[in-house]
Design an enzyme around this catalytic site. Structure first.
Site, PDB file in Angstrom:
ATOM      1  N   LYS A   1      40.311  45.003  25.658  1.00  0.00           N
ATOM      2  CA  LYS A   1      41.057  43.746  25.973  1.00  0.00           C
ATOM      3  C   LYS A   1      40.709  42.372  25.098  1.00  0.00           C
ATOM      4  CE  LYS A   1      41.166  41.496  30.387  1.00  0.00           C
ATOM      5  NZ  LYS A   1      40.842  41.652  31.770  1.00  0.00           N
TER       6      LYS A   1
ATOM      7  N   GLN B   1      57.617  37.394  23.247  1.00  0.00           N
ATOM      8  CA  GLN B   1      58.399  38.140  24.242  1.00  0.00           C
ATOM      9  C   GLN B   1      57.456  38.462  25.621  1.00  0.00           C
ATOM     10  OE1 GLN B   1      61.725  38.510  23.458  1.00  0.00           O
ATOM     11  NE2 GLN B   1      62.022  39.273  25.626  1.00  0.00           N
TER      12      GLN B   1
ATOM     13  N   ASP C   1      60.908  28.606  22.778  1.00  0.00           N
ATOM     14  CA  ASP C   1      61.298  28.963  24.048  1.00  0.00           C
ATOM     15  C   ASP C   1      60.738  27.744  25.190  1.00  0.00           C
ATOM     16  OD1 ASP C   1      62.385  31.328  24.871  1.00  0.00           O
ATOM     17  OD2 ASP C   1      60.540  32.656  24.885  1.00  0.00           O
TER      18      ASP C   1
ATOM     19  N   ARG D   1      61.426  29.843  40.977  1.00  0.00           N
ATOM     20  CA  ARG D   1      60.374  28.721  40.365  1.00  0.00           C
ATOM     21  C   ARG D   1      59.549  29.225  39.209  1.00  0.00           C
ATOM     22  NH1 ARG D   1      56.013  28.295  45.242  1.00  0.00           N
ATOM     23  NH2 ARG D   1      56.071  30.350  46.025  1.00  0.00           N
TER      24      ARG D   1
ATOM     25  N   SER E   1      60.272  32.504  47.212  1.00  0.00           N
ATOM     26  CA  SER E   1      60.157  33.863  48.347  1.00  0.00           C
ATOM     27  C   SER E   1      59.838  33.264  49.710  1.00  0.00           C
ATOM     28  CB  SER E   1      59.331  34.591  47.637  1.00  0.00           C
ATOM     29  OG  SER E   1      57.866  34.478  47.611  1.00  0.00           O
TER      30      SER E   1
ATOM     31  N   VAL F   1      75.206  33.929  31.874  1.00  0.00           N
ATOM     32  CA  VAL F   1      74.213  33.460  31.263  1.00  0.00           C
ATOM     33  C   VAL F   1      73.340  33.992  30.178  1.00  0.00           C
ATOM     34  CG1 VAL F   1      71.761  32.418  32.060  1.00  0.00           C
ATOM     35  CG2 VAL F   1      73.677  32.162  33.755  1.00  0.00           C
TER      36      VAL F   1
HETATM   37  P1  NAP Z   1      60.348  36.160  38.057  1.00  0.00           P
HETATM   38  O1  NAP Z   1      59.222  35.382  37.182  1.00  0.00           O
HETATM   39  O2  NAP Z   1      59.857  37.251  38.966  1.00  0.00           O
HETATM   40  O3  NAP Z   1      60.748  34.821  39.210  1.00  0.00           O
HETATM   41  C1  NAP Z   1      61.468  34.980  40.244  1.00  0.00           C
HETATM   42  C2  NAP Z   1      61.597  33.889  41.129  1.00  0.00           C
HETATM   43  O4  NAP Z   1      62.292  34.144  42.414  1.00  0.00           O
HETATM   44  C3  NAP Z   1      60.137  33.316  41.960  1.00  0.00           C
HETATM   45  O5  NAP Z   1      59.879  32.058  41.996  1.00  0.00           O
HETATM   46  C4  NAP Z   1      60.284  33.932  43.284  1.00  0.00           C
HETATM   47  O6  NAP Z   1      59.416  33.327  44.209  1.00  0.00           O
HETATM   48  C5  NAP Z   1      61.688  33.869  43.703  1.00  0.00           C
HETATM   49  N1  NAP Z   1      62.056  35.142  44.469  1.00  0.00           N
HETATM   50  C6  NAP Z   1      62.203  36.219  44.511  1.00  0.00           C
HETATM   51  N2  NAP Z   1      62.547  36.792  45.621  1.00  0.00           N
HETATM   52  C7  NAP Z   1      62.979  35.943  46.375  1.00  0.00           C
HETATM   53  C8  NAP Z   1      63.847  35.869  47.571  1.00  0.00           C
HETATM   54  N3  NAP Z   1      63.888  36.854  48.247  1.00  0.00           N
HETATM   55  N4  NAP Z   1      64.261  34.627  47.981  1.00  0.00           N
HETATM   56  C9  NAP Z   1      63.914  33.523  47.346  1.00  0.00           C
HETATM   57  N5  NAP Z   1      63.499  33.349  46.186  1.00  0.00           N
HETATM   58  C10 NAP Z   1      62.821  34.514  45.888  1.00  0.00           C
HETATM   59  O7  NAP Z   1      61.683  36.267  37.326  1.00  0.00           O
HETATM   60  P2  NAP Z   1      62.539  35.281  36.241  1.00  0.00           P
HETATM   61  O8  NAP Z   1      61.623  35.756  34.937  1.00  0.00           O
HETATM   62  O9  NAP Z   1      62.281  33.977  36.452  1.00  0.00           O
HETATM   63  O10 NAP Z   1      63.690  35.750  36.215  1.00  0.00           O
HETATM   64  C11 NAP Z   1      64.741  35.772  37.399  1.00  0.00           C
HETATM   65  C12 NAP Z   1      65.949  36.616  36.883  1.00  0.00           C
HETATM   66  O11 NAP Z   1      66.615  36.283  35.876  1.00  0.00           O
HETATM   67  C13 NAP Z   1      65.714  38.019  36.647  1.00  0.00           C
HETATM   68  O12 NAP Z   1      66.947  38.790  37.256  1.00  0.00           O
HETATM   69  C14 NAP Z   1      65.605  38.089  35.183  1.00  0.00           C
HETATM   70  O13 NAP Z   1      65.933  39.440  34.808  1.00  0.00           O
HETATM   71  C15 NAP Z   1      66.708  37.113  34.828  1.00  0.00           C
HETATM   72  N6  NAP Z   1      66.747  36.572  33.559  1.00  0.00           N
HETATM   73  C16 NAP Z   1      67.605  36.178  32.966  1.00  0.00           C
HETATM   74  C17 NAP Z   1      67.900  35.749  31.710  1.00  0.00           C
HETATM   75  C18 NAP Z   1      68.879  35.580  30.881  1.00  0.00           C
HETATM   76  O14 NAP Z   1      69.052  35.259  29.911  1.00  0.00           O
HETATM   77  N7  NAP Z   1      70.151  35.812  31.687  1.00  0.00           N
HETATM   78  C19 NAP Z   1      66.507  35.235  31.122  1.00  0.00           C
HETATM   79  C20 NAP Z   1      65.253  35.503  31.988  1.00  0.00           C
HETATM   80  C21 NAP Z   1      65.225  35.933  33.038  1.00  0.00           C
HETATM   81  P3  NAP Z   1      57.847  33.070  44.414  1.00  0.00           P
HETATM   82  O15 NAP Z   1      57.638  32.166  43.080  1.00  0.00           O
HETATM   83  O16 NAP Z   1      57.325  32.630  45.408  1.00  0.00           O
HETATM   84  O17 NAP Z   1      57.257  34.526  43.931  1.00  0.00           O
HETATM   85  N1  L37 Z   2      64.345  33.817  25.410  1.00  0.00           N
HETATM   86  N2  L37 Z   2      64.235  35.333  27.202  1.00  0.00           N
HETATM   87  C1  L37 Z   2      63.401  34.556  26.241  1.00  0.00           C
HETATM   88  N3  L37 Z   2      62.269  34.613  26.129  1.00  0.00           N
HETATM   89  C2  L37 Z   2      61.462  35.519  26.933  1.00  0.00           C
HETATM   90  O1  L37 Z   2      60.332  35.524  26.882  1.00  0.00           O
HETATM   91  N4  L37 Z   2      61.686  37.051  28.740  1.00  0.00           N
HETATM   92  C3  L37 Z   2      62.146  36.274  27.690  1.00  0.00           C
HETATM   93  C4  L37 Z   2      63.528  36.247  27.905  1.00  0.00           C
HETATM   94  N5  L37 Z   2      64.393  37.044  28.620  1.00  0.00           N
HETATM   95  C5  L37 Z   2      65.687  37.455  29.050  1.00  0.00           C
HETATM   96  O2  L37 Z   2      65.927  38.173  29.799  1.00  0.00           O
HETATM   97  N6  L37 Z   2      66.585  37.150  28.024  1.00  0.00           N
HETATM   98  C6  L37 Z   2      67.835  37.869  28.063  1.00  0.00           C
HETATM   99  C7  L37 Z   2      68.377  37.200  26.895  1.00  0.00           C
HETATM  100  C8  L37 Z   2      69.814  37.980  26.663  1.00  0.00           C
HETATM  101  C9  L37 Z   2      70.379  38.502  27.919  1.00  0.00           C
HETATM  102  C10 L37 Z   2      69.686  38.908  28.969  1.00  0.00           C
HETATM  103  C11 L37 Z   2      68.447  38.372  29.170  1.00  0.00           C
HETATM  104  C12 L37 Z   2      71.834  39.252  27.494  1.00  0.00           C
HETATM  105  O3  L37 Z   2      72.523  38.908  26.693  1.00  0.00           O
HETATM  106  N7  L37 Z   2      72.413  39.894  28.562  1.00  0.00           N
HETATM  107  C13 L37 Z   2      73.756  40.467  28.554  1.00  0.00           C
HETATM  108  C14 L37 Z   2      73.756  41.857  28.567  1.00  0.00           C
HETATM  109  C15 L37 Z   2      73.237  42.434  29.663  1.00  0.00           C
HETATM  110  C16 L37 Z   2      73.242  44.000  29.826  1.00  0.00           C
HETATM  111  O4  L37 Z   2      74.584  44.596  29.846  1.00  0.00           O
HETATM  112  O5  L37 Z   2      72.356  44.791  29.728  1.00  0.00           O
HETATM  113  C17 L37 Z   2      74.590  39.792  29.464  1.00  0.00           C
HETATM  114  O6  L37 Z   2      76.008  39.710  29.193  1.00  0.00           O
HETATM  115  O7  L37 Z   2      74.244  39.341  30.656  1.00  0.00           O
END
Ligand code: NAP
Ligand code: L37
Length: 309
Positions: free
Chosen positions: A81, A107, A132, A180, A204, A282
């Site tokens: 570790k 990452q 980031d 959050r 949550s 997003v």
């Molecule tokens: P995370 O670290 O698991 O945090 C999730 C948050 O949502 C926590 O604050 C949690 O509350 C809250 N939550 C969970 N269940 C809930 C419920 N039933 N009602 C209300 N709040 C709830 O996740 P994250 O990294 O922030 O990611 C969140 C989502 O965004 C995921 O689907 C992830 O894949 C996506 N994401 C997308 C991108 C993108 O580029 N599109 C980038 C990053 C993440 P607690 O704090 O109380 O546990």
């Molecule tokens: N920058 N992003 C950054 N740093 C990190 O440390 N974990 C993490 C992170 N997370 C993350 O989930 N990023 C991310 C980036 C791009 C996409 C999704 C998540 C993305 O391009 N999604 C596409 C394709 C989804 C699919 O079909 O699988 C979309 O259109 O949403």
């Protein structure tokens, strides 16, 4: 400003919110991110000409350490570790010192077998290269409203850009954020707050999520719960930004799965004024914002090296 909102085919701008409900305008992250990438390409080209072939550079560190053997020996476990953590920190230090690199992201989530302290790792990244925006220096500046002096995490920054595309102003609005986390929810709260929204952040333990959602003029969801937010919760005409990336089983697909957001799109688009799709919302903006932060970091690097002679 170029608009990247598009009405679905067959629905003109004349849709009115009368007896038949209008369908929300789709905010395209694919289109918005393309515009950002085109703008960045021009900026990078300018830097290249002005500074003799200079190029912004980004390092993405993926931590993956395998445990040696499966002996149930706590001394061996602890030393593995420590070695894993030391190796990660060492790699970060060497990128920090490398003058040809302008951005560094680690990452997340980190390797779970060895439980490396992610706080230690994100704070080891030099704040000047932390594209980031996860180090406590950048997060602290954002939480205090020093927006021009920090790196804003890519996903919330992309969300704000998508909200701007709608033409709906953030100032004075009631915004609700679900989640959050350090990477999505918490910085999104800060960003909306310092763009002068009144912000409620849910998590949550929030007992009355549907009621809170119902108050949102602007709703940003990052909970990681497939299709949790139902259309009936959404305030009519709201801007709905869905960060969720969830894979659900789908036998009709060759891959056996499909990606859905945290919002139930089919019902939410009957209520929202604007909505981001998943995929194509997003996600692509997150990647574009990472590029944007990296170019910005390179520009700051050039400014610093000019002022140092
Ligand atoms: P995370 O670290 O698991 O945090 C999730 C948050 O949502 C926590 O604050 C949690 O509350 C809250 N939550 C969970 N269940 C809930 C419920 N039933 N009602 C209300 N709040 C709830 O996740 P994250 O990294 O922030 O990611 C969140 C989502 O965004 C995921 O689907 C992830 O894949 C996506 N994401 C997308 C991108 C993108 O580029 N599109 C980038 C990053 C993440 P607690 O704090 O109380 O546990
Ligand atoms: N920058 N992003 C950054 N740093 C990190 O440390 N974990 C993490 C992170 N997370 C993350 O989930 N990023 C991310 C980036 C791009 C996409 C999704 C998540 C993305 O391009 N999604 C596409 C394709 C989804 C699919 O079909 O699988 C979309 O259109 O949403």
């Amino acid at each position: 400003m170029l608009s990247v909102v598009a009405r679905p085919l067959g629905l003109g701008a004349s849709c009115c919110r009368g007896s038949r409900r209008a369908i929300a305008t789709v905010i395209s992250g694919n289109k918005a991110s393309k515009l950002v990438r085109e703008r960045l390409k021009e900026e990078v080209e300018k830097m290249k000409v002005q500074f003799c072939g200079f190029r912004p550079s980004l390092v993405v560190l993926q931590v993956c350490v395998f445990q040696v053997g499966d002996r149930d020996d706590s001394n061996l476990y602890i030393s593995t570790k420590l070695k894993a953590a030391a190796e990660v920190l060492h790699s970060i230090m060497s990128v920090n010192e490398n003058q040809t690199v302008h951005g560094l992201i680690v990452q997340l989530p980190l390797d779970t077998v060895n439980h490396i302290n992610s706080e230690l790792v994100t704070n080891a990244v030099s704040p000047e290269k932390d594209v980031d925006g996860l180090s406590c220096i950048n997060a602290g500046k954002l939480s205090r409203g020093d927006l021009n002096d920090c790196f804003i995490p890519c996903t919330p920054n992309g969300c704000l850009e998508l909200i701007r595309q709608t033409g709906v102003s953030v100032a004075g609005k009631h915004a609700v954020v679900i989640g959050r986390s350090k990477i999505v929810g918490a910085p999104m709260h800060d960003l909306l707050l310092w763009n002068h929204a009144t912000v409620t952040t849910c998590h949550s333990k929030t007992p009355d999520l549907p009621e809170q959602v119902g108050r949102a003029d602007i709703l940003v969801v990052g909970a990681g719960r497939a299709e949790m937010v139902r259309g009936g919760w959404v305030k009519e005409g709201a801007v709905v930004i869905d960060c969720g990336i969830n894979y659900v089983p789908d036998e009709t697909r060759a891959s056996g799965k499909r990606v859905v957001g945290d919002v139930h799109y089919a019902s939410a688009n009957q209520r929202a004024g604007f909505i981001t799709p998943v995929p194509g919302g997003v996600g692509p903006m997150t990647v574009a914002m990472l590029m944007e932060n990296t170019v910005q970091s390179a520009q700051r690097f050039l400014l610093r090296s000019q002022s140092h002679g």
